[in-house]
Design a protein around this motif. Structure first.
Motif, PDB file in Angstrom:
ATOM      1  N   ASP A  83      34.641  26.563  -7.041  1.00 48.12           N
ATOM      2  CA  ASP A  83      34.203  26.729  -8.429  1.00 48.12           C
ATOM      3  C   ASP A  83      34.891  27.939  -9.065  1.00 48.12           C
ATOM      4  O   ASP A  83      34.665  29.076  -8.656  1.00 48.12           O
ATOM      5  CB  ASP A  83      32.672  26.901  -8.458  1.00 48.12           C
ATOM      6  CG  ASP A  83      32.133  26.908  -9.880  1.00 48.12           C
ATOM      7  OD1 ASP A  83      32.940  27.054 -10.809  1.00 48.12           O
ATOM      8  OD2 ASP A  83      30.907  26.764 -10.045  1.00 48.12           O
ATOM      9  N   PRO A  95      27.685  29.214  -6.190  1.00 45.90           N
ATOM     10  CA  PRO A  95      28.829  28.406  -6.619  1.00 45.90           C
ATOM     11  C   PRO A  95      29.444  27.646  -5.441  1.00 45.90           C
ATOM     12  O   PRO A  95      29.390  28.123  -4.301  1.00 45.90           O
ATOM     13  CB  PRO A  95      29.814  29.442  -7.152  1.00 45.90           C
ATOM     14  CG  PRO A  95      29.436  30.719  -6.481  1.00 45.90           C
ATOM     15  CD  PRO A  95      27.970  30.642  -6.173  1.00 45.90           C
ATOM     16  N   ARG A  96      30.014  26.475  -5.717  1.00 45.74           N
ATOM     17  CA  ARG A  96      30.787  25.776  -4.690  1.00 45.74           C
ATOM     18  C   ARG A  96      32.025  26.624  -4.375  1.00 45.74           C
ATOM     19  O   ARG A  96      32.483  27.383  -5.234  1.00 45.74           O
ATOM     20  CB  ARG A  96      31.249  24.396  -5.206  1.00 45.74           C
ATOM     21  CG  ARG A  96      30.129  23.408  -5.479  1.00 45.74           C
ATOM     22  CD  ARG A  96      30.752  22.061  -5.909  1.00 45.74           C
ATOM     23  NE  ARG A  96      31.862  22.226  -6.847  1.00 45.74           N
ATOM     24  CZ  ARG A  96      31.708  22.341  -8.164  1.00 45.74           C
ATOM     25  NH1 ARG A  96      30.506  22.292  -8.711  1.00 45.74           N
ATOM     26  NH2 ARG A  96      32.765  22.505  -8.950  1.00 45.74           N
TER      27      ARG A  96
END
Ligand SMILES: Cc1cc2nc3c(=O)[nH]c(=O)nc-3n(C[C@H](O)[C@H](O)[C@H](O)COP(=O)(O)OP(=O)(O)OC[C@H]3O[C@@H](n4cnc5c(N)ncnc54)[C@H](O)[C@@H]3O)c2cc1C
Length: 374
Positions: free
Chosen positions: A96, A92-93
């Motif tokens: 996120d 995930p970023r």
């Protein structure tokens, strides 16, 4: 006017319902069969979707607490081939927050907060339409009467028969769960394999999934297509016998993947049951269902989310309903909304299970390629 309301079941759905009513200063009786909050292991981690479970936490006034406890990094997902080759590795970023994970115990404790749950109150039957209201019968022989009884008592609901004769059916897929403790210290190679979130391996009609919970705890799920009586010649209490039978089922898979089973401590078989994808019922005044009791579906990340949002929405509409006539109208509207949304998710998760435990393992990769952000 204060309605006499009981919710049967203190799972994610029932507790969210009670917590949102509590927030609106409406009294509610929470009746739970378990004798105490920690009477049984709470189960694996849950991801709460922004538009479902997180929205419910917001309605309960608990979103900030959820965000502080949840693990956005738990959204990471790695897929391996059966020979151990990494096929996909999604991370995930940093910003996120779409589906962060939270341990069930943490979620339950958050929802419990000030609620006064009545533990050890197993319900056996609910009888609507009596002169005084809806009568709830308990395992200890007692009974109590309410204006509204909400069945949030899960897959094998004892409230459901008051509105529907439908019962869950077996999907043809069984999941055997095991777990690893203190994985970073005791099994550092497996800790690296699993990463911050989940690792999944797909073979012909079978899958192995490991998912990190908080505190170095990992849940492992061995899923396979099998008849319900697959364990007829197996003593399920014999840990080594179950382990050997699973290792035989996944024979030929890479050694580090099989280590997930070799190091597992206890094995718990869970045949996956579902209700029909569009389960509805003729409205019965004074009784309704939510969560798994209403729409049990394959465990692919939607059930707790739906149960929580339904609990929150039902509580809000009850709090806004001034009289008995308004209460019934509010419940009818709630049921229509729940059925439409749950049916969409039941179709998605049913199709998902078909692809994730499939004769063609490339179907599983194709499934994740569609649902994971690129
Ligand atoms: C392995 C696995 C992973 C999952 N992962 C996810 C995920 O990541 N995200 C997600 O959204 N969903 C997930 N789910 C699905 C999710 O666990 C369920 O959909 C969710 O728990 C349903 O919540 P509920 O409140 O309706 O029922 P439950 O959680 O089943 O709670 C029902 C409660 O009612 C009580 N009860 C039962 N019978 C009685 C009775 N007769 N009298 C009184 N009390 C009673 C039970 O003790 C229990 O506390 C997963 C499921 C599994 C099996």
């Amino acid at each position: 006017m204060r309605h006499r309301i009981a919710v049967i079941g203190g799972g994610p759905g029932g507790l969210t319902f009670a917590r949102v009513l509590h927030r609106h200063d409406h009294p509610v009786t929470v009746l739970e069969r378990d004798p105490a909050p920690d009477a049984r292991p709470p189960g694996g981690t849950l991801d709460l979707h922004e538009e479902l479970g997180q929205l419910a936490m917001d309605k309960a006034g608990l979103l900030a607490e959820f965000q502080a406890l949840s693990r956005p990094e738990g959204q990471a997902m790695r897929i391996l081939d059966t020979d151990g080759t990494v096929l996909r590795d999604w991370r995930p970023r940093p910003d996120d927050r779409a589906n962060p994970e939270i341990d069930r115990k943490q979620l339950r404790d958050l929802l419990l907060g000030p609620l006064d749950v009545q533990w050890g109150r197993g319900v056996t039957e609910v009888v609507p339409g009596t002169r005084d209201g809806v009568v709830v019968h308990f395992a200890d022989g007692r009974q109590e009467t309410f204006d509204l009884v909400v069945g949030a008592d899960g897959a094998w609901s004892r409230v459901r028969p008051a509105v529907s004769s439908v019962t869950p059916h077996y999907t043809g897929v069984t999941s055997v769960e095991t777990s690893l403790d203190d994985v970073d210290t005791r099994h550092p190679d497996l800790a690296r394999l699993i990463g911050d979130g989940s690792v999944a391996v797909y073979g012909v009609n079978r899958a192995l999934v490991a998912q990190r919970n908080s505190g170095g705890h990992v849940k492992v799920y061995a899923r396979f297509r099998a008849p319900l009586d697959w364990h007829t010649n197996l003593d399920l209490a014999d840990v080594e016998a179950v382990r050997s039978s699973l290792l035989a089922l996944f024979d030929g898979w890479a050694a580090p993947v099989l280590d997930l089973l070799r190091h597992g401590t206890v094995f718990v078989p869970r045949p996956l049951y579902v209700l029909p994808v569009s389960h509805t019922w003729p409205h019965v005044p004074g009784v309704t269902l939510l969560g798994d009791a209403a729409h049990l579906m394959p465990p692919l990340g939607a059930g707790a989310n739906l149960a929580m949002l339904e609990g929150a929405e039902l509580a809000e509409s009850i709090a806004a309903a001034p009289g008995p006539g308004d209460l019934d109208e509010a419940i009818r509207a709630f049921e229509q909304q729940m059925w439409a949304r749950a049916s969409r998710w039941a179709k998605i998760t049913t199709a998902g299970l078909e692809r994730l435990v499939s004769p063609d393992p490339t179907e599983a990769i194709a499934h994740w390629d569609q649902v994971q952000p690129s």
